[in-house]
Design a protein around this motif. Structure first.
Motif, PDB file in Angstrom:
ATOM      1  N   ARG A  61       0.839  -1.208   0.000  1.00 12.17           N
ATOM      2  CA  ARG A  61       0.000   0.000   0.000  1.00 12.17           C
ATOM      3  C   ARG A  61       0.876   1.261   0.000  1.00 12.17           C
ATOM      4  O   ARG A  61       0.635   2.193  -0.766  1.00 12.17           O
ATOM      5  CB  ARG A  61      -0.930   0.015   1.206  1.00 12.17           C
ATOM      6  CG  ARG A  61      -2.099  -0.944   1.093  1.00 12.17           C
ATOM      7  CD  ARG A  61      -2.890  -1.000   2.404  1.00 12.17           C
ATOM      8  NE  ARG A  61      -3.997  -1.910   2.333  1.00 12.17           N
ATOM      9  CZ  ARG A  61      -5.252  -1.545   2.056  1.00 12.17           C
ATOM     10  NH1 ARG A  61      -5.542  -0.288   1.848  1.00 12.17           N
ATOM     11  NH2 ARG A  61      -6.210  -2.458   2.018  1.00 12.17           N
ATOM     12  N   ASN A  97       1.165   4.028  -2.917  1.00 12.96           N
ATOM     13  CA  ASN A  97       0.830   5.407  -2.556  1.00 12.96           C
ATOM     14  C   ASN A  97       1.988   6.371  -2.792  1.00 12.96           C
ATOM     15  O   ASN A  97       1.768   7.552  -3.058  1.00 12.96           O
ATOM     16  CB  ASN A  97       0.400   5.482  -1.087  1.00 12.96           C
ATOM     17  CG  ASN A  97      -0.994   4.947  -0.858  1.00 12.96           C
ATOM     18  OD1 ASN A  97      -1.812   4.900  -1.779  1.00 12.96           O
ATOM     19  ND2 ASN A  97      -1.265   4.529   0.367  1.00 12.96           N
ATOM     20  N   ASN A 105      -7.600  -6.715  -2.052  1.00 14.80           N
ATOM     21  CA  ASN A 105      -7.473  -5.338  -1.552  1.00 14.80           C
ATOM     22  C   ASN A 105      -6.412  -4.562  -2.320  1.00 14.80           C
ATOM     23  O   ASN A 105      -6.518  -3.342  -2.484  1.00 14.80           O
ATOM     24  CB  ASN A 105      -7.092  -5.331  -0.073  1.00 14.80           C
ATOM     25  CG  ASN A 105      -8.191  -5.813   0.837  1.00 14.80           C
ATOM     26  OD1 ASN A 105      -9.362  -5.805   0.480  1.00 14.80           O
ATOM     27  ND2 ASN A 105      -7.800  -6.259   2.018  1.00 14.80           N
ATOM     28  N   GLN A 133      -4.984  -5.421  -5.535  1.00 15.71           N
ATOM     29  CA  GLN A 133      -5.041  -5.466  -6.993  1.00 15.71           C
ATOM     30  C   GLN A 133      -5.692  -4.223  -7.585  1.00 15.71           C
ATOM     31  O   GLN A 133      -6.787  -3.845  -7.212  1.00 15.71           O
ATOM     32  CB  GLN A 133      -5.808  -6.710  -7.456  1.00 15.71           C
ATOM     33  CG  GLN A 133      -6.077  -6.788  -8.951  1.00 15.71           C
ATOM     34  CD  GLN A 133      -4.830  -6.790  -9.816  1.00 15.71           C
ATOM     35  OE1 GLN A 133      -3.797  -7.316  -9.435  1.00 15.71           O
ATOM     36  NE2 GLN A 133      -4.913  -6.167 -10.964  1.00 15.71           N
ATOM     37  N   GLY A 134      -4.951  -3.592  -8.481  1.00 18.72           N
ATOM     38  CA  GLY A 134      -5.490  -2.466  -9.229  1.00 18.72           C
ATOM     39  C   GLY A 134      -5.291  -1.119  -8.584  1.00 18.72           C
ATOM     40  O   GLY A 134      -4.878  -0.179  -9.241  1.00 18.72           O
ATOM     41  N   GLU A 135      -5.544  -1.015  -7.299  1.00 21.30           N
ATOM     42  CA  GLU A 135      -5.430   0.290  -6.650  1.00 21.30           C
ATOM     43  C   GLU A 135      -4.009   0.593  -6.179  1.00 21.30           C
ATOM     44  O   GLU A 135      -3.529   1.710  -6.316  1.00 21.30           O
ATOM     45  CB  GLU A 135      -6.397   0.378  -5.464  1.00 21.30           C
ATOM     46  CG  GLU A 135      -6.506   1.784  -4.925  1.00 21.30           C
ATOM     47  CD  GLU A 135      -7.702   1.964  -4.016  1.00 21.30           C
ATOM     48  OE1 GLU A 135      -7.762   3.015  -3.374  1.00 21.30           O
ATOM     49  OE2 GLU A 135      -8.563   1.074  -3.946  1.00 21.30           O
ATOM     50  N   TYR A 136      -3.342  -0.417  -5.622  1.00 24.73           N
ATOM     51  CA  TYR A 136      -2.002  -0.209  -5.079  1.00 24.73           C
ATOM     52  C   TYR A 136      -0.925  -0.940  -5.866  1.00 24.73           C
ATOM     53  O   TYR A 136       0.244  -0.569  -5.808  1.00 24.73           O
ATOM     54  CB  TYR A 136      -1.940  -0.696  -3.624  1.00 24.73           C
ATOM     55  CG  TYR A 136      -2.915   0.016  -2.727  1.00 24.73           C
ATOM     56  CD1 TYR A 136      -2.627   1.282  -2.233  1.00 24.73           C
ATOM     57  CD2 TYR A 136      -4.131  -0.575  -2.388  1.00 24.73           C
ATOM     58  CE1 TYR A 136      -3.538   1.938  -1.414  1.00 24.73           C
ATOM     59  CE2 TYR A 136      -5.037   0.080  -1.566  1.00 24.73           C
ATOM     60  CZ  TYR A 136      -4.731   1.333  -1.089  1.00 24.73           C
ATOM     61  OH  TYR A 136      -5.625   1.992  -0.276  1.00 24.73           O
ATOM     62  N   GLU A 163      -0.186  -4.434  -8.985  1.00 20.96           N
ATOM     63  CA  GLU A 163      -0.668  -5.471  -9.886  1.00 20.96           C
ATOM     64  C   GLU A 163      -0.222  -6.801  -9.306  1.00 20.96           C
ATOM     65  O   GLU A 163       0.954  -6.971  -8.971  1.00 20.96           O
ATOM     66  CB  GLU A 163      -0.077  -5.268 -11.278  1.00 20.96           C
ATOM     67  CG  GLU A 163      -0.621  -6.230 -12.302  1.00 20.96           C
ATOM     68  CD  GLU A 163      -0.081  -5.964 -13.701  1.00 20.96           C
ATOM     69  OE1 GLU A 163      -0.111  -6.902 -14.501  1.00 20.96           O
ATOM     70  OE2 GLU A 163       0.372  -4.834 -13.972  1.00 20.96           O
TER      71      GLU A 163
END
Length: 183
Positions: free
Chosen positions: A123, A127, A164, A166-169, A171
């Protein structure tokens, strides 16, 4: 990518002991070892992250066997090491600055446990703007009770943690896809 960095999180002896708990992904150590061999063979950069607990009853309390690095994952002299006392490898360390100095194109993260130190570090990596990859079969988790009191298997914990991320933080990728990042 010529400058993908492999980050190995908390592959210490205590993680392999029965008292660590019921876990999934029994092939994780072999997959991590294969990635480490590949990175070293291609002169890739490696970061080893080790947990030193502040809790005296922890398997990872300093100066006892649980905190020692598993033999297959002993760092070489020129490889970066980060010691942490919280789940996130970026907190209280120079890791972000070091990655920027390396002009890293990507960070490939493996280790344990998926829902704790791996997820926390991934994360932060995402970020902070690093291209971050998590190797699904290069991580594992332990069985855990959820917030509602229901027992969850290690595989359920692992799968939810990867969902949680995958994709946002990051691959989520395979060992083969990770190796292709450094070829």
């Amino acid at each position: 990518m010529k400058n993908a960095i492999l980050m190995i999180i908390d592959m210490q002896q205590g993680m392999s002991w029965p008292q660590a708990g019921d876990r999934n992904n029994p092939e994780a150590e072999a997959n991590i070892a294969a990635l480490l061999v590949h990175w070293r063979a291609h002169h890739g950069k490696v970061v080893h992250v080790h947990h030193h607990s502040t809790e005296p009853d922890s398997l990872f309390w300093p100066n006892q066997e649980g905190v020692l690095v598993q033999t297959a994952f002993l760092p070489l002299e020129h490889e970066k090491c980060v010691v942490k006392s919280v789940p996130d490898a970026f907190t209280y360390s120079d890791l972000a600055d070091w990655l920027k100095e390396q002009k890293s194109e990507a960070v490939v993260i493996v280790g344990v446990s998926t829902n704790n130190s791996v997820e926390s570090t991934v994360r932060s990596s995402g970020n902070l703007g690093f291209s971050t990859y998590v190797v699904e079969s290069g991580c594992f988790a332990f069985a855990k009770q959820d917030f509602d009191g229901q027992e969850r298997t290690a595989q359920e914990v692992h799968a939810m943690s990867l969902a949680n991320l995958q994709g946002e933080y990051a691959e989520v990728i395979s060992v083969e896809e990770a190796m292709a990042l450094l070829s």
